[in-house]
Motif scaffolding. Structure first.
Motif, PDB file in Angstrom:
ATOM      1  N   SER A 176       0.855  -1.172   0.000  1.00 59.02           N
ATOM      2  CA  SER A 176       0.000   0.000   0.000  1.00 59.02           C
ATOM      3  C   SER A 176       0.893   1.224   0.000  1.00 59.02           C
ATOM      4  N   ASP A 177       0.918   1.976  -1.100  1.00 56.52           N
ATOM      5  CA  ASP A 177       1.798   3.127  -1.194  1.00 56.52           C
ATOM      6  C   ASP A 177       1.114   4.422  -0.791  1.00 56.52           C
ATOM      7  N   GLU A 178      -0.193   4.412  -0.568  1.00 54.87           N
ATOM      8  CA  GLU A 178      -0.872   5.627  -0.114  1.00 54.87           C
ATOM      9  C   GLU A 178      -1.369   5.435   1.298  1.00 54.87           C
ATOM     10  N   GLY A 179      -1.564   6.503   2.013  1.00 51.15           N
ATOM     11  CA  GLY A 179      -2.097   6.418   3.369  1.00 51.15           C
ATOM     12  C   GLY A 179      -1.030   6.119   4.399  1.00 51.15           C
ATOM     13  N   THR A 180      -1.497   5.520   5.485  1.00 53.51           N
ATOM     14  CA  THR A 180      -0.601   5.207   6.587  1.00 53.51           C
ATOM     15  C   THR A 180      -0.838   3.786   7.071  1.00 53.51           C
ATOM     16  N   VAL A 181       0.081   3.297   7.895  1.00 50.21           N
ATOM     17  CA  VAL A 181      -0.002   1.966   8.485  1.00 50.21           C
ATOM     18  C   VAL A 181       0.412   2.099   9.944  1.00 50.21           C
ATOM     19  N   ARG A 182      -0.178   1.289  10.823  1.00 53.73           N
ATOM     20  CA  ARG A 182       0.230   1.270  12.232  1.00 53.73           C
ATOM     21  C   ARG A 182       1.693   0.857  12.332  1.00 53.73           C
ATOM     22  N   SER A 205       2.247  -2.864  13.273  1.00 52.02           N
ATOM     23  CA  SER A 205       1.930  -3.740  12.154  1.00 52.02           C
ATOM     24  C   SER A 205       3.041  -3.720  11.106  1.00 52.02           C
ATOM     25  N   TRP A 206       3.586  -2.543  10.840  1.00 49.32           N
ATOM     26  CA  TRP A 206       4.651  -2.427   9.834  1.00 49.32           C
ATOM     27  C   TRP A 206       5.926  -3.117  10.304  1.00 49.32           C
ATOM     28  N   ILE A 207       6.285  -2.933  11.581  1.00 48.36           N
ATOM     29  CA  ILE A 207       7.500  -3.562  12.113  1.00 48.36           C
ATOM     30  C   ILE A 207       7.405  -5.080  11.985  1.00 48.36           C
ATOM     31  N   TRP A 208       6.220  -5.624  12.267  1.00 50.35           N
ATOM     32  CA  TRP A 208       6.012  -7.062  12.124  1.00 50.35           C
ATOM     33  C   TRP A 208       5.995  -7.480  10.657  1.00 50.35           C
ATOM     34  N   SER A 209       5.363  -6.669   9.811  1.00 50.71           N
ATOM     35  CA  SER A 209       5.215  -7.007   8.390  1.00 50.71           C
ATOM     36  C   SER A 209       6.556  -7.106   7.672  1.00 50.71           C
ATOM     37  N   VAL A 210       7.509  -6.251   8.038  1.00 47.00           N
ATOM     38  CA  VAL A 210       8.815  -6.267   7.365  1.00 47.00           C
ATOM     39  C   VAL A 210       9.835  -7.106   8.126  1.00 47.00           C
ATOM     40  N   ARG A 211       9.349  -7.904   9.065  1.00 46.03           N
ATOM     41  CA  ARG A 211      10.142  -8.917   9.756  1.00 46.03           C
ATOM     42  C   ARG A 211      11.236  -8.362  10.662  1.00 46.03           C
ATOM     43  N   ARG A 219       8.558   1.868   1.821  1.00 47.58           N
ATOM     44  CA  ARG A 219       7.297   1.358   1.287  1.00 47.58           C
ATOM     45  C   ARG A 219       6.449   0.819   2.438  1.00 47.58           C
ATOM     46  N   LEU A 220       5.165   1.068   2.382  1.00 53.16           N
ATOM     47  CA  LEU A 220       4.253   0.600   3.421  1.00 53.16           C
ATOM     48  C   LEU A 220       3.646  -0.736   3.023  1.00 53.16           C
ATOM     49  N   VAL A 221       3.577  -1.646   3.982  1.00 51.95           N
ATOM     50  CA  VAL A 221       2.902  -2.927   3.774  1.00 51.95           C
ATOM     51  C   VAL A 221       2.007  -3.174   4.976  1.00 51.95           C
ATOM     52  N   PRO A 259       1.827   1.871  19.756  1.00 52.04           N
ATOM     53  CA  PRO A 259       1.597   0.844  18.730  1.00 52.04           C
ATOM     54  C   PRO A 259       0.732   1.311  17.555  1.00 52.04           C
ATOM     55  N   ALA A 260      -0.252   2.176  17.794  1.00 53.98           N
ATOM     56  CA  ALA A 260      -1.176   2.579  16.730  1.00 53.98           C
ATOM     57  C   ALA A 260      -0.728   3.837  16.001  1.00 53.98           C
ATOM     58  N   GLN A 261       0.469   4.323  16.278  1.00 58.18           N
ATOM     59  CA  GLN A 261       0.932   5.547  15.606  1.00 58.18           C
ATOM     60  C   GLN A 261       1.035   5.316  14.103  1.00 58.18           C
ATOM     61  N   PRO A 262       0.528   6.262  13.310  1.00 60.60           N
ATOM     62  CA  PRO A 262       0.610   6.084  11.846  1.00 60.60           C
ATOM     63  C   PRO A 262       2.034   6.256  11.347  1.00 60.60           C
ATOM     64  N   LEU A 263       2.360   5.487  10.335  1.00 58.16           N
ATOM     65  CA  LEU A 263       3.693   5.500   9.740  1.00 58.16           C
ATOM     66  C   LEU A 263       3.553   5.859   8.269  1.00 58.16           C
ATOM     67  N   ARG A 264       4.441   6.708   7.760  1.00 59.96           N
ATOM     68  CA  ARG A 264       4.412   7.148   6.365  1.00 59.96           C
ATOM     69  C   ARG A 264       5.758   6.865   5.711  1.00 59.96           C
ATOM     70  N   PRO A 265       5.811   6.773   4.398  1.00 60.81           N
ATOM     71  CA  PRO A 265       7.108   6.610   3.724  1.00 60.81           C
ATOM     72  C   PRO A 265       8.015   7.804   4.048  1.00 60.81           C
ATOM     73  N   GLY A 266       9.288   7.510   4.286  1.00 66.87           N
ATOM     74  CA  GLY A 266      10.252   8.543   4.632  1.00 66.87           C
ATOM     75  C   GLY A 266      10.485   8.680   6.128  1.00 66.87           C
TER      76      GLY A 266
END
Length: 126
Positions: free
Chosen positions: A3-9, A12-18, A69-71, A44-51
């Protein structure tokens, strides 16, 4: 998958990228203050953006990554490596780390004198 638009928790991102084994461990690291996003302590719920710069403290070492990149879902290792830029310093050589005191196998429980000696060694460390 990506997902390249928006934000991710952030957890969740730390877990997603291993960077952590489970999402629960990622959330626990955030709650304990071991995760910083752009220098600020992250919930934990803080939004994360590219960069964004994410600093994760694990096992006594700090891992610094920049989000490229957001996943939202956990991805394979080759894809996960493309989702961030690792700016972490290299780990210190094994010779630089202090050796851990080891007892002989079968020596039994340490005596009071042994424990005092071990505590004295721990206090001397920088």
């Amino acid at each position: 998958m990506a997902s390249d638009e928006g934000t991710v928790r952030v957890d969740s991102w730390i877990w997603s990228v291993r960077l952590t084994k489970t999402r629960a461990l990622a959330a626990a690291a955030c709650r304990a203050g071991h995760v910083r996003v752009n220098g600020e302590r992250a919930k934990p719920a803080q939004p994360l953006r590219p960069g964004d710069e994410v600093r994760l403290r694990q096992a006594g070492f700090e891992k610094t990554v920049v989000v490229s990149r957001l996943v939202r879902k956990r991805v394979g290792a080759p894809v996960a490596a493309q989702c961030f830029v690792d700016n972490s310093p290299p780990p210190p050589p094994r010779e630089a780390t202090l050796p851990v005191a080891q007892r002989d196998r079968g020596a039994g429980r340490p005596t009071k004198r042994d424990r005092r000696d071990m505590e004295a060694l721990r206090r001397e460390r920088p």
